[in-house]
Write a protein that holds these residues in place. Structure first.
Motif, mmCIF file in Angstrom:
data_model
loop_
_atom_site.group_PDB
_atom_site.id
_atom_site.type_symbol
_atom_site.label_atom_id
_atom_site.label_comp_id
_atom_site.label_asym_id
_atom_site.label_seq_id
_atom_site.Cartn_x
_atom_site.Cartn_y
_atom_site.Cartn_z
ATOM 1 N N THR A 116 1.681 -12.776 9.025
ATOM 2 C CA THR A 116 1.853 -11.614 8.165
ATOM 3 C C THR A 116 0.482 -11.056 7.825
ATOM 4 N N LEU A 117 0.442 -10.055 6.959
ATOM 5 C CA LEU A 117 -0.790 -9.343 6.643
ATOM 6 C C LEU A 117 -1.049 -9.328 5.142
ATOM 7 N N ALA A 118 -2.313 -9.125 4.792
ATOM 8 C CA ALA A 118 -2.697 -8.900 3.399
ATOM 9 C C ALA A 118 -3.984 -8.096 3.385
ATOM 10 N N ALA A 119 -4.252 -7.464 2.259
ATOM 11 C CA ALA A 119 -5.499 -6.730 2.060
ATOM 12 C C ALA A 119 -6.068 -7.111 0.701
ATOM 13 N N GLU A 120 -7.381 -7.141 0.599
ATOM 14 C CA GLU A 120 -7.999 -7.480 -0.683
ATOM 15 C C GLU A 120 -7.666 -6.418 -1.725
ATOM 16 N N ILE A 121 -7.302 -6.862 -2.912
ATOM 17 C CA ILE A 121 -6.977 -5.955 -4.002
ATOM 18 C C ILE A 121 -8.263 -5.343 -4.553
ATOM 19 N N THR A 122 -8.305 -4.016 -4.618
ATOM 20 C CA THR A 122 -9.472 -3.318 -5.158
ATOM 21 C C THR A 122 -9.149 -2.536 -6.423
ATOM 22 N N GLU A 123 -7.864 -2.272 -6.668
ATOM 23 C CA GLU A 123 -7.454 -1.557 -7.878
ATOM 24 C C GLU A 123 -7.154 -2.566 -8.984
ATOM 25 N N VAL A 124 -7.795 -2.415 -10.111
ATOM 26 C CA VAL A 124 -7.680 -3.391 -11.201
ATOM 27 C C VAL A 124 -6.231 -3.568 -11.634
ATOM 28 N N GLU A 125 -5.475 -2.470 -11.718
ATOM 29 C CA GLU A 125 -4.095 -2.562 -12.209
ATOM 30 C C GLU A 125 -3.189 -3.347 -11.257
ATOM 31 N N GLU A 126 -3.552 -3.428 -9.987
ATOM 32 C CA GLU A 126 -2.727 -4.186 -9.048
ATOM 33 C C GLU A 126 -2.795 -5.688 -9.307
ATOM 34 N N ARG A 127 -3.857 -6.144 -9.932
ATOM 35 C CA ARG A 127 -4.027 -7.581 -10.151
ATOM 36 C C ARG A 127 -2.931 -8.156 -11.031
ATOM 37 N N ASN A 212 -7.824 -4.010 6.203
ATOM 38 C CA ASN A 212 -8.518 -3.213 5.179
ATOM 39 C C ASN A 212 -7.706 -2.031 4.674
ATOM 40 N N THR A 213 -6.415 -2.031 4.934
ATOM 41 C CA THR A 213 -5.582 -0.915 4.474
ATOM 42 C C THR A 213 -4.190 -1.413 4.131
ATOM 43 N N VAL A 214 -3.582 -0.810 3.134
ATOM 44 C CA VAL A 214 -2.219 -1.150 2.725
ATOM 45 C C VAL A 214 -1.341 0.068 2.966
ATOM 46 N N PRO A 215 -0.357 -0.016 3.870
ATOM 47 C CA PRO A 215 0.525 1.135 4.079
ATOM 48 C C PRO A 215 1.351 1.412 2.836
ATOM 49 N N LEU A 216 1.618 2.667 2.602
ATOM 50 C CA LEU A 216 2.392 3.063 1.425
ATOM 51 C C LEU A 216 3.862 2.727 1.625
ATOM 52 N N GLY A 217 4.398 1.881 0.769
ATOM 53 C CA GLY A 217 5.827 1.626 0.761
ATOM 54 C C GLY A 217 6.513 2.651 -0.117
ATOM 55 N N VAL A 218 7.573 3.266 0.401
ATOM 56 C CA VAL A 218 8.258 4.334 -0.336
ATOM 57 C C VAL A 218 9.465 3.745 -1.056
ATOM 58 N N ASP A 219 9.349 3.602 -2.374
ATOM 59 C CA ASP A 219 10.422 3.041 -3.181
ATOM 60 C C ASP A 219 10.925 3.988 -4.260
#
Length: 234
Positions: A116-127, A212-219
């Motif tokens: 599977t995949l992951a990307a490093e979190i850079t947005e504080v609110e995502e933590r 290095n990128t997170v695709p936008l999930g449409v929810d």
């Protein structure tokens, strides 16, 4: 189609085509192999076939996407010629096609069951956002790879260092997918509402490629408008 926050989600229009067609186009662009859309909605099947694609009808009562793709692969490939099955969710219309190959790459190690995949979190609110699933893993010798130890909606691991945003794209060995769907939902899977924990609790190995990128999930409607803006730019 039954999504509560965005009813009829696969068929919403994005840049002149249903969202599911946009995702199918990106799967084709990945050039990773045969692309089949698994659905329980006849309008989705019709939309894919009108675009020139292949779709297969599956049962409506599957508990997870993995169960659905197992039924689909059993229908379209009954002789098990495909060794690897990629589960690409139908709500990722901005997916960059190269991410499919990135997801498959960890399966070059024969000890890996699922990738599977992951990307490093850079947005504080995502933590601290429980809707952003974090993967906790041990670094491997290969650069940009982790062996998954846990997936969680909590902020983890504790202490200094990066946190990783899990991207819901999976590549299964055929045998691993067969085993996975034979297992009952596990305690942690039910608690966190994350099906990949079923595999970890059963002792299966999941390796993670860091991208290095997170695709936008449409929810939500807001996600939909963002996706429309992004694809208009493209």
């Amino acid at each position: 189609m039954q999504a509560t926050r965005l009813p009829g989600k696969p068929m919403v229009d994005i840049a002149g085509a249903p969202m599911i067609v946009q995702v199918w186009r990106r799967a084709i662009a990945a050039k990773a192999g045969r692309v089949v859309v698994a659905t329980d909605a006849r309008e989705v099947k019709a939309a894919i076939e009108a675009a020139g694609g292949e779709a297969v009808m599956t049962r409506a009562d599957h508990a997870s996407g993995s169960d659905r793709i197992f039924e689909a692969i059993s229908i379209v490939d009954p002789d098990a010629r495909a060794d690897i099955v990629v589960n690409l969710q139908g709500d990722l219309p901005t997916l960059e096609p190269h991410l499919v190959a990135a997801c498959i790459a960890p399966l070059a190690d024969p000890a890996t069951d699922i990738a599977t995949l992951a990307a490093e979190i850079t947005e504080v609110e995502e933590r601290t956002n429980p809707n952003v699933v974090k993967v906790v893993g041990s670094p491997l010798a290969s650069p940009g790879r982790l062996r998954a130890l846990y997936f969680t909606r909590a902020t983890a691991p504790w202490g200094d260092g990066p946190l990783y945003h899990h991207i819901g794209l999976y590549a299964y060995r055929r045998a691993a997918l067969t085993r996975f769907v034979s297992l009952p939902p596990s305690p942690l899977e039910k608690r966190e509402k994350l099906e990949q924990l079923r595999a970890l609790e059963a002792g299966m190995r999941i390796d993670v490629a860091i991208v290095n990128t997170v695709p936008l999930g449409v929810d939500t409607p807001a996600d939909l408008e963002r996706a429309r803006r992004l694809l208009r730019v493209r």
